[in-house]
Design a protein around this motif. Structure first.
Motif, PDB file in Angstrom:
ATOM      1  N   GLY A 171      -4.187  -3.290 -17.440  1.00 48.10           N
ATOM      2  CA  GLY A 171      -4.965  -2.497 -16.485  1.00 48.10           C
ATOM      3  C   GLY A 171      -4.737  -1.040 -16.803  1.00 48.10           C
ATOM      4  O   GLY A 171      -3.682  -0.678 -17.336  1.00 48.10           O
ATOM      5  N   PRO A 172      -5.715  -0.184 -16.485  1.00 49.74           N
ATOM      6  CA  PRO A 172      -5.566   1.240 -16.788  1.00 49.74           C
ATOM      7  C   PRO A 172      -4.388   1.857 -16.029  1.00 49.74           C
ATOM      8  O   PRO A 172      -3.873   1.248 -15.088  1.00 49.74           O
ATOM      9  CB  PRO A 172      -6.882   1.857 -16.327  1.00 49.74           C
ATOM     10  N   ASN A 173      -3.986   3.048 -16.445  1.00 55.78           N
ATOM     11  CA  ASN A 173      -2.903   3.749 -15.742  1.00 55.78           C
ATOM     12  C   ASN A 173      -3.211   3.853 -14.267  1.00 55.78           C
ATOM     13  O   ASN A 173      -4.339   4.141 -13.883  1.00 55.78           O
ATOM     14  CB  ASN A 173      -2.743   5.173 -16.293  1.00 55.78           C
ATOM     15  N   GLY A 174      -2.197   3.615 -13.455  1.00 54.25           N
ATOM     16  CA  GLY A 174      -2.383   3.750 -12.015  1.00 54.25           C
ATOM     17  C   GLY A 174      -2.983   2.507 -11.373  1.00 54.25           C
ATOM     18  O   GLY A 174      -3.362   2.523 -10.207  1.00 54.25           O
ATOM     19  N   SER A 175      -3.075   1.409 -12.126  1.00 55.81           N
ATOM     20  CA  SER A 175      -3.686   0.188 -11.596  1.00 55.81           C
ATOM     21  C   SER A 175      -2.752  -0.640 -10.738  1.00 55.81           C
ATOM     22  O   SER A 175      -3.202  -1.521 -10.015  1.00 55.81           O
ATOM     23  CB  SER A 175      -4.170  -0.687 -12.746  1.00 55.81           C
ATOM     24  N   GLY A 176      -1.447  -0.420 -10.906  1.00 57.79           N
ATOM     25  CA  GLY A 176      -0.487  -1.182 -10.108  1.00 57.79           C
ATOM     26  C   GLY A 176       0.374  -2.146 -10.911  1.00 57.79           C
ATOM     27  O   GLY A 176       0.992  -3.037 -10.338  1.00 57.79           O
ATOM     28  N   LYS A 177       0.442  -1.958 -12.221  1.00 58.70           N
ATOM     29  CA  LYS A 177       1.263  -2.849 -13.067  1.00 58.70           C
ATOM     30  C   LYS A 177       2.742  -2.699 -12.737  1.00 58.70           C
ATOM     31  O   LYS A 177       3.437  -3.674 -12.465  1.00 58.70           O
ATOM     32  CB  LYS A 177       1.019  -2.559 -14.562  1.00 58.70           C
ATOM     33  N   THR A 178       3.227  -1.456 -12.759  1.00 63.51           N
ATOM     34  CA  THR A 178       4.647  -1.214 -12.466  1.00 63.51           C
ATOM     35  C   THR A 178       4.972  -1.630 -11.028  1.00 63.51           C
ATOM     36  O   THR A 178       6.014  -2.234 -10.770  1.00 63.51           O
ATOM     37  CB  THR A 178       5.003   0.269 -12.705  1.00 63.51           C
ATOM     38  N   THR A 179       4.055  -1.325 -10.116  1.00 60.73           N
ATOM     39  CA  THR A 179       4.267  -1.724  -8.715  1.00 60.73           C
ATOM     40  C   THR A 179       4.411  -3.242  -8.625  1.00 60.73           C
ATOM     41  O   THR A 179       5.328  -3.741  -7.959  1.00 60.73           O
ATOM     42  CB  THR A 179       3.079  -1.235  -7.844  1.00 60.73           C
ATOM     43  N   THR A 180       3.543  -3.975  -9.298  1.00 60.37           N
ATOM     44  CA  THR A 180       3.616  -5.445  -9.285  1.00 60.37           C
ATOM     45  C   THR A 180       4.965  -5.914  -9.819  1.00 60.37           C
ATOM     46  O   THR A 180       5.627  -6.768  -9.217  1.00 60.37           O
ATOM     47  CB  THR A 180       2.461  -6.040 -10.135  1.00 60.37           C
TER      48      THR A 180
ATOM     49  N   SER B  21       0.830  -1.207   0.000  1.00 58.49           N
ATOM     50  CA  SER B  21       0.000   0.000   0.000  1.00 58.49           C
ATOM     51  C   SER B  21       0.861   1.252   0.000  1.00 58.49           C
ATOM     52  O   SER B  21       1.948   1.291   0.586  1.00 58.49           O
ATOM     53  CB  SER B  21      -0.969  -0.002   1.177  1.00 58.49           C
ATOM     54  N   PHE B  22       0.398   2.209  -0.750  1.00 65.12           N
ATOM     55  CA  PHE B  22       0.934   3.569  -0.734  1.00 65.12           C
ATOM     56  C   PHE B  22      -0.211   4.425  -0.230  1.00 65.12           C
ATOM     57  O   PHE B  22      -1.351   3.965  -0.192  1.00 65.12           O
ATOM     58  CB  PHE B  22       1.286   4.040  -2.158  1.00 65.12           C
ATOM     59  N   SER B  23       0.070   5.681   0.101  1.00 68.97           N
ATOM     60  CA  SER B  23      -1.082   6.478   0.529  1.00 68.97           C
ATOM     61  C   SER B  23      -1.990   6.651  -0.688  1.00 68.97           C
ATOM     62  O   SER B  23      -1.549   7.059  -1.752  1.00 68.97           O
ATOM     63  CB  SER B  23      -0.634   7.824   1.087  1.00 68.97           C
ATOM     64  N   GLY B  24      -3.250   6.272  -0.520  1.00 70.83           N
ATOM     65  CA  GLY B  24      -4.213   6.399  -1.615  1.00 70.83           C
ATOM     66  C   GLY B  24      -4.191   5.263  -2.615  1.00 70.83           C
ATOM     67  O   GLY B  24      -4.893   5.305  -3.624  1.00 70.83           O
ATOM     68  N   PHE B  25      -3.386   4.252  -2.393  1.00 70.30           N
ATOM     69  CA  PHE B  25      -3.371   3.117  -3.320  1.00 70.30           C
ATOM     70  C   PHE B  25      -3.064   1.835  -2.576  1.00 70.30           C
ATOM     71  O   PHE B  25      -2.189   1.790  -1.727  1.00 70.30           O
ATOM     72  CB  PHE B  25      -2.325   3.329  -4.423  1.00 70.30           C
ATOM     73  N   TRP B  26      -3.821   0.782  -2.929  1.00 71.54           N
ATOM     74  CA  TRP B  26      -3.601  -0.508  -2.293  1.00 71.54           C
ATOM     75  C   TRP B  26      -3.578  -1.613  -3.339  1.00 71.54           C
ATOM     76  O   TRP B  26      -4.603  -1.883  -3.974  1.00 71.54           O
ATOM     77  CB  TRP B  26      -4.723  -0.764  -1.264  1.00 71.54           C
TER      78      TRP B  26
HETATM   79  P1  ADP Z   1       0.595   1.428 -13.452  1.00 76.47           P
HETATM   80  O1  ADP Z   1       1.967   0.940 -13.756  1.00 76.47           O
HETATM   81  O2  ADP Z   1      -0.477   0.370 -13.601  1.00 76.47           O
HETATM   82  O3  ADP Z   1       0.221   2.655 -14.232  1.00 76.47           O
HETATM   83  P2  ADP Z   1       1.702   2.023 -10.841  1.00 76.47           P
HETATM   84  O4  ADP Z   1       2.045   0.705 -10.275  1.00 76.47           O
HETATM   85  O5  ADP Z   1       2.809   2.833 -11.398  1.00 76.47           O
HETATM   86  O6  ADP Z   1       0.522   1.841 -11.903  1.00 76.47           O
HETATM   87  O7  ADP Z   1       1.017   2.898  -9.730  1.00 76.47           O
HETATM   88  C1  ADP Z   1      -0.094   2.461  -8.952  1.00 76.47           C
HETATM   89  C2  ADP Z   1      -0.446   3.510  -7.918  1.00 76.47           C
HETATM   90  O8  ADP Z   1       0.577   3.547  -6.913  1.00 76.47           O
HETATM   91  C3  ADP Z   1      -0.560   4.909  -8.463  1.00 76.47           C
HETATM   92  O9  ADP Z   1      -1.631   5.529  -7.819  1.00 76.47           O
HETATM   93  C4  ADP Z   1       0.753   5.556  -8.072  1.00 76.47           C
HETATM   94  O10 ADP Z   1       0.607   6.918  -7.889  1.00 76.47           O
HETATM   95  C5  ADP Z   1       1.085   4.854  -6.761  1.00 76.47           C
HETATM   96  N1  ADP Z   1       2.534   4.754  -6.546  1.00 76.47           N
HETATM   97  C6  ADP Z   1       3.416   4.089  -7.303  1.00 76.47           C
HETATM   98  N2  ADP Z   1       4.662   4.156  -6.793  1.00 76.47           N
HETATM   99  C7  ADP Z   1       4.570   4.902  -5.668  1.00 76.47           C
HETATM  100  C8  ADP Z   1       5.501   5.343  -4.665  1.00 76.47           C
HETATM  101  N3  ADP Z   1       6.791   5.008  -4.746  1.00 76.47           N
HETATM  102  N4  ADP Z   1       5.021   6.086  -3.643  1.00 76.47           N
HETATM  103  C9  ADP Z   1       3.713   6.409  -3.556  1.00 76.47           C
HETATM  104  N5  ADP Z   1       2.781   6.023  -4.446  1.00 76.47           N
HETATM  105  C10 ADP Z   1       3.182   5.286  -5.498  1.00 76.47           C
END
Ligand code: ADP
Ligand code: MG
Length: 286
Positions: free
Chosen positions: A36-45, A13-18
């Protein structure tokens, strides 16, 4: 070992994202698209899989190795390609090889030089002189030169021209041909998936919407169309992302829900339809 990637209950979890309890697996010898749409968590995964981010919960196995307790073995088996390259701009391609190859015992010099020829990358060029597509190919050439079993790419085709995109997708398809390699790539270009992916994992605003074969994904849904008077309450309840026209409506529906509405006009749903209808404005599919 049948799966080259196993993700279980991965959370962050990040603030505002889980990113919430994501589980999926990718069998050896196949290509999976992560959508998944932008901001879905692909890069995070992807960053969690590569242990570039600290997870809150869950487990990841890369080519059978735990990505944390067996990090070295996991890293030796995986190649990562991001849409911005991680080499120094001023390095020449030869210097990139020198820097990267020291990390891999099985680095194959001949293979690297063959790949450079094949990708038309001059060894004397500086990284900053390479186009985006070329930089991507350089990262791929590196991964192939230590025989990474699993290749993970984050939005590799975005920003590439159609010819380079086509070439990249061909390279990925060839790479898995021997049944000994797998690819996970994130994309928002669904055309890439129609052509290349065997499996799809769809994350929608941090939640896993689907993971499975591409055919299973498209078979789960249909597009229904009908006149205004056919849009009953019972039907509305089942529709996903309704579009209203003056004459009628169009919407996505689960194939299982269709049985009760057999009188309606039905068409197969494409990957694009599913992604678009599940993400109509204001509608985050739960
Ligand atoms: P995607 O790759 O699907 O577009 P991301 O995984 O980049 O999505 O981001 C998912 C959410 O996590 C977004 O709302 C983004 O702002 C938030 N986020 C990503 N990295 C960080 C971080 N290091 N700190 C805080 N929030 C983050
Ligand atoms: Mg991203």
């Amino acid at each position: 070992m049948d799966n080259f990637l196993e993700v279980s209950n991965l959370s962050k979890s990040f603030s505002g994202f889980w990113l919430q309890n994501i589980s999926f697996s990718l069998p050896k010898g196949y290509i999976m698209g992560l959508i998944g749409p932008n901001g879905s968590g692909k890069t995070t995964t992807i960053k969690l899989i590569l242990n570039m981010l600290k997870r809150d919960n869950g487990e990841v196995k890369v080519v059978g190795f735990d990505n944390i307790t067996d990090e070295k073995a996991a890293k030796a088996n995986v190649g990562a390609v991001f849409d911005t390259n991680y080499f120094c701009d001023e390095w020449t391609v030869t210097q990139v090889e020198a820097a990267v190859s020291v990390f891999y015992k099985n680095w194959d010099k001949n293979k690297f030089s063959e790949l450079l020829k094949r990708f038309h990358i001059a060894p004397t060029k500086k990284v900053k002189e390479l186009s985006k597509g070329m930089q991507m190919k350089l990262m791929i050439a590196c991964a192939f030169s230590y025989d990474a079993k699993l290749l993970i790419l984050d939005e590799p085709t975005s920003g590439l021209d159609p010819v380079s995109r086509d070439e990249l997708l061909k390279i990925l398809s060839e790479y898995i041909e021997d049944g000994e390699h797998s690819v996970l790539f994130s994309t928002h270009i669904t055309g890439d998936l129609e052509r290349t992916a065997d499996y799809i994992t769809y994350i929608n605003y941090g939640k896993l919407f689907f993971s499975g074969s591409k055919d299973e994904f498209t078979d789960m849904f249909r597009i229904v169309k009908g006149g205004r008077n056919e849009l009953t309450f019972n039907l509305s309840e089942k529709l996903i992302g309704v579009r209203n026209f003056s004459t009628g409506f169009e919407a996505l529906i689960r194939a299982d829900d269709l049985k009760q509405f057999s009188h309606l006009d039905v068409e197969p749903a494409t990957i694009d339809d599913i992604v678009v209808f599940t993400n109509q404005e204001g509608e985050h599919y739960e």
